[in-house]
Each structure stands twice: as C-alpha cells, then as structure tokens.
Design an enzyme around this catalytic site. Sequence first.
Site, PDB file in Angstrom:
ATOM      1  CD  GLU A  47       0.580  -1.992  -5.268  1.00  0.00           C
ATOM      2  OE1 GLU A  47       0.320  -0.833  -4.853  1.00  0.00           O
ATOM      3  OE2 GLU A  47       1.755  -2.405  -5.416  1.00  0.00           O
ATOM      4  CG  PHE A 109      12.839  -5.510   1.386  1.00  0.00           C
ATOM      5  CD1 PHE A 109      12.665  -4.271   1.995  1.00  0.00           C
ATOM      6  CD2 PHE A 109      12.666  -5.613   0.008  1.00  0.00           C
ATOM      7  CE1 PHE A 109      12.331  -3.160   1.239  1.00  0.00           C
ATOM      8  CE2 PHE A 109      12.337  -4.501  -0.744  1.00  0.00           C
ATOM      9  CZ  PHE A 109      12.165  -3.273  -0.131  1.00  0.00           C
ATOM     10  CD  GLN A 110       8.818  -4.487  -1.405  1.00  0.00           C
ATOM     11  OE1 GLN A 110       8.844  -5.342  -2.296  1.00  0.00           O
ATOM     12  NE2 GLN A 110       8.560  -3.211  -1.655  1.00  0.00           N
ATOM     13  CE  LYS A 159      12.397 -12.783  -5.730  1.00  0.00           C
ATOM     14  NZ  LYS A 159      13.354 -11.872  -5.091  1.00  0.00           N
ATOM     15  CG  MET A 470     -23.229  11.347   3.010  1.00  0.00           C
ATOM     16  SD  MET A 470     -24.928  11.787   2.679  1.00  0.00           S
ATOM     17  CE  MET A 470     -25.298  10.777   1.242  1.00  0.00           C
TER      18      MET A 470
END
Lengths: 567, 159
Positions: A47, A109-110, A159, A470
């Site tokens: 993602e 869940f999630q 959802k 760096m």
Amino acid sequence: MDGAEFLVKFLENKGVEHIFGYPGGSVIYLYDVMDRSPLKHILTRHEQGAVHAADGYARATGKMGVCIATSGPGATNLVTGLTNAYLDSVPLLAITGQVDCASIGSDSFQEADIIGITMPITKHNYLVKDIEDLPAVMEEAWHVAQTGRPGPVLIDIPKDLFKAEFDFTSLPKQIITRKTPRKNSLEEQLEKVINLLKEAKEPLILAGGGVISAKASAELKEFVNYTNIPVVTTLMGKGSISEEDAGIIGMVGMHGKPTANLALSSCDLLLAIGTRFSDRITGNPKEFLLGSTKIHVDIDPAELCKNIEADVPVVCDAKKFLRKVIDKLQEKKIKLDLGPWLTTISHWQEKYPLCYEAGPGLKPQQVIQEVSRKAGEEAIVVTDVGQHQMFTAQYYPIKSARKFLSSGGLGTMGFGLPAALGAALGNPEADVLLFTGDGSFQMNIQELATLALNNLPVKVFILNNECLGMVRQWQELFFEERYAQTLLNGNPDFVRLAEVYGIKGLRIVNPGELQTKVEEALQHRGPVIVECAVDPRENVFPIVPPGGKPNEMLGRWQGETHISRIS
Amino acid sequence: MRHTLAVLVENQPGVLSHVSGLFSRRGYNIESLVVSETEDHTVSRITLVVEGDEQVIEQVTKQLNKQVEVIKVNDITNEEIVERQLLLLKVSADPADRQEIMQIVDIFRCRIVDIGRRSLVVEATGDEKKIQAIIKSLRPFGIQELVCTGSVAMLRGQK
C-alpha cells in the site's frame, strides 16, 4: 445503485483514469465493481507503493492522485505516503475500506481507527456512516484536495456501505462547505509591494513549490524578464522556471548552490512566493535575513509569519499575484536598475561555482551530469532521499515545471520507485529517470514487480555507495567519524535482481564506460536498472551546518583540497 | 495573554477531535474549551480560552480557519462581552462554620444547592475572576470537591 457503483461512477465522471491500490477484505466488493469499469487499476505490491505512486502521478500531471487500501493494515500502510503528500501539498484522494458500521469500535478483525490516525497528516478526512452522505462527502473531498493549498484527503468507508442500495438521484444538489472564501490580501498590499520593488537595489525572488501548484511558471518568467530580478528556488520550487535561463541562480538551502545562498543572505528585498520557509532554508529562523525586507506571498494564510516574520504578508495565489504585479509595473512604467547587484552575483558565480573533485573512481555527480546531457528535455526526473537527491538537485538542471519530483518536506526514503512508476503512467510519452540510492531503493524494492508488469519506461540509476550516504556524511562531519549502523553490507547484486524481475540490468563501475552505458540505458524501451558503483566517501557540498545561516557554508572553495567555511 | 475565541463549526461528529487535535499537535495550550449546539442545530459553537502572545494567537486563528469544518473564528478578547463559568463546589461545613459560609455565598450571589451533614454544595456562575474569588474565600473551610466549566462568552448587544 449501490455505494461501490456510485463511487466508481463518481471517479469516472471526474475523469480519473488510473487508480493505485491493493485489495483486501473490506474492499473486495469495491474491486469487484471497479474491475468491470473503464478505470485502470494499478496493483502495487504494498500500500505504501500505491500511495507514493498516486503522489508521483499527481506531481507529474497536476491531476488528482487516487489510491485505495483495505481496512486495518492496508490503511495504516498509507500513513507515510499521506504525510509525504501532506507536507509537499500534493492533491490526493485516499479511499480506505473500514469494517462494517455495526463492528466499528469493537476491535474487530483488521479494524484500525484510520480517521484518528490520519487526522494530523491529511488536509481533511471523513468516515462515512450513512450511504446518503456518500455523494456529498465525495464531492467535498474532491473539492478540498484540490482547492487553495492542495493536500491529501482520506475517505474511510465501512464495508457494508459499498453494498448498500440507494437512489442517489433523489438527493438534492450537494452543498459544498459553507465556509466563506478567504479574502486575498493582494489589493491592500499591492502598493507596498510595488514601492518596495521600485526602491530595491538588491532584490531576490525565492520561488517555492507554490509557483508550480499555481501553474504560474509563465508569469514568473515574464516577471523576471521584465524586472531582471535574479531567482533562487527551494527544492520544491525546482523547475518552476528554467534553471538554464539567465538570472536563474538555482537552489538555496542546506545544500544549495553557493551563489544562491550568498544572494539570499545579502539581498535587501526578498520576494518569497509559494514557500513556507522550511528550516532547510532558514537554519535558525530567529537569525534569518535580519537585514532584509521580506514580502511573503502564499495562498495559505497560516504559512505567513509562521516560521519567518514577513514585512509584507500577502495571501494570494502565485499566478494572480505575479500577473497583478507585472501589470502594475508596466502600467507605471517602472524599471529596475540592478546593474551592480547582478555584477556581484556573477562575480560570486565565477568565484564559487558548484564543483566536485574528479577522482579515479566513479563520482555520483558525474553520473547525474552525464544523464542530464543525454536525456531529453521532456524527461521527468524523480529522486529518492539522501545524498543522491541533493546531487540531482544540484547537478541536474530542470527546464520546466513538474519535471522534478522529490520528497521535500518529509524526506521519505522509498518514495522514488513508486513515484517514478506513477509519473510514467501519467505521462506515457515521457522518459522517467529515477535517481536513487542503495538505501532508498531497498525501501520499496517490491515495486520492481509493478514496474516490470506494466513495462514502464523508467530508467533507474542506483547510485550505490554501499552506505546510507547522507547519515554517513553527518557522522563524518559532526560525529567524529563514528559510522554507527550506516554501512549497508549485504546489498544484493542489483543487476541480477533486475534480471530476476525480467528487467534489463546494467552496471557502471569505471568513468570510462559511463557514456556508452548511459546511452544504452536511455535507448532501451521499457524499464532499465543501472547500478552505478560510486565513490562511497563522496560528500554533498556545500553544506550549511544545521542551525547555521545560509552564508555559513562549508565546502571546497577555489581549488582548495580541504573543507572550509566560505569567506 | 489570555484570549477568548468564539469558533463556529459544523455540528458533525469528529469536529471536536479535529479542533482539539490541532492544538496538541501544534503545541498550543488550551485553558478551557466548551462546545454546544447553537440556535441553528447544524452549527456548534466552541468557546476556547487560549494562552499565548500575539503571534501564537494569530497562528491558532489561522490554523483553525484552515479546518474544513470551521465556519468562522472570532477573537472576542477585546470586545464587550458577557463571559460566564459555572462552578460546583463541595465545601466542608461543620455547624460552627455554616453561618459564615452562607454569608460568603450571599455576598457572591451564589446558591447552596445541597446540604449534607458535614458539607454544602455551592453553585456559582460568573467570569473567571469572580469564580476564582469564590474558590479563594471558601478554601479555608476545606474544599472536598470542585468542578468548573470553561468559559462561555457572548458579545453584548448594541446599546
């Protein structure tokens, strides 16, 4: 019509062509509907890749970037990319699935409270809890992301709403935020601006990313042509005006060009347009340019007098501001006489050019210069974050807006590869060049699969110095050469890695083979990875030590072999 | 200096966290915050008391204005305003002290709203100064419990 169908239709109607994302439990049905639509979905491998790709797409095209993630881990993986877009003012729409309305708050869940998480890193965010609200939220989100100072907007959709049926045609016309539009303060300040310009002996323009966002490049050029005022840019403002034009000095800041920083420190009038005076430019803000008058123009009133006290703050879009000022100067036939100032500047340019020591080994600056000579003007240059980013900013002259994409405010390692593939999708005709390091590249290396699958013509130059350059540089300069955890042992063979993904791989080790290999890479259709084994001890100079003033640069001056402060 | 800001916002869930989150992440100090629905049920009013110099208050105002749900921000500190807080205070009140406490309550025009065997609950409204004065006067008797709202404020009508 259900929620998912509405959403897909909405995006189509807004002219969206590409969406970057990654499916999951809460967005299955949305994907099911989207797959049957003309929208082209680019499946990244993470993602974070999706949000950076949408970001790169938006930066390169000026259009909205759109990305989708599922609830929970999908949504939290967007966090870095949203922050990145927020700090660089990139218009982005992030759509996340959420657990169904009834389960919200039960740690199901999630489930993650992505609204709470992203509140400080989005321009605005919405949790849609009623299907009726979806059209208004989408319309407002679209408007908010692109209006004024652009930024990312996140919409969290449970959802069950994707499947909820609703007669969307029954809704009254949507009202978009009742906020009264902010007044721009140009009219009341115009007289002051004109008088200051008229009186100035040593004026300087500091052009920031706002000039690019406002599509004000043509106006900036016209203004510069008319007044002859020299220009320095921020990292985000690189490309707002051709760096090869006369009077364009280049980038200022911690690793800015010596002349740019000297001009900044010496000017009597600073006209700062579309910049927020980041600490990379000001050093200690309390001691920044105490002797000069500052006109600060920005579309976001909150940026005025936030970091630096401006003498004349102007709330205005860069394009409108420049147009108005040019017209006024012409109307009043005001001409500036900057002869001595311009002479001083060209004297500095001769005395303190940007330079590096050529060595027996391959220098990163050399690679960048060679590519810049061979690539066309239309090439889009993308960087990751670190030394190579600063080398590219210093040594790759950019001629027009949206041709230099870099993570400025957040400094996100791993931005480069996904942003480059987003830029390539948005500009199928253009060559996209990515300069990255061995550290940054490995932070989103999984997107090689996306690059290969879509056969995007991205030329990746990995400036491999086998360390986090760096940080290593800071350790050398400020931590008595103690290199804690910055040496990257165990890097893969990047050429073989490219080949495993089915991408052409090349390696450059000697300066002698630079020219032919760069040509070979640029002529190849499709993606290429060029591993460049560069001198691991090379440092970025000049450097303004943290908290220092812009003219307190360290570097090599006039053929010296040691590093010293500019005198 | 203390500033009183009257902020009109959309009456929607999440508005309060957007506003209060802004304060914590930018490091501004809220002294008090009161939110309630207004005469228009789609609009809420947040009364904020903020401590800071001119520059801080200017930034607070600008950052508030940037919020999508913020409709209007008014700094009413230097305006003619009516400002009120509501105080509930449970003070220890032995029989020997009751008379004196009731006199204090009278002087400040507060009310006694509950009487226990060893305590009284006092209700008071007033501006910040008055509320502080009441607390100070009752402290010697022993304050058992204290709760106070933040300020709500309104511009006075045209005279």
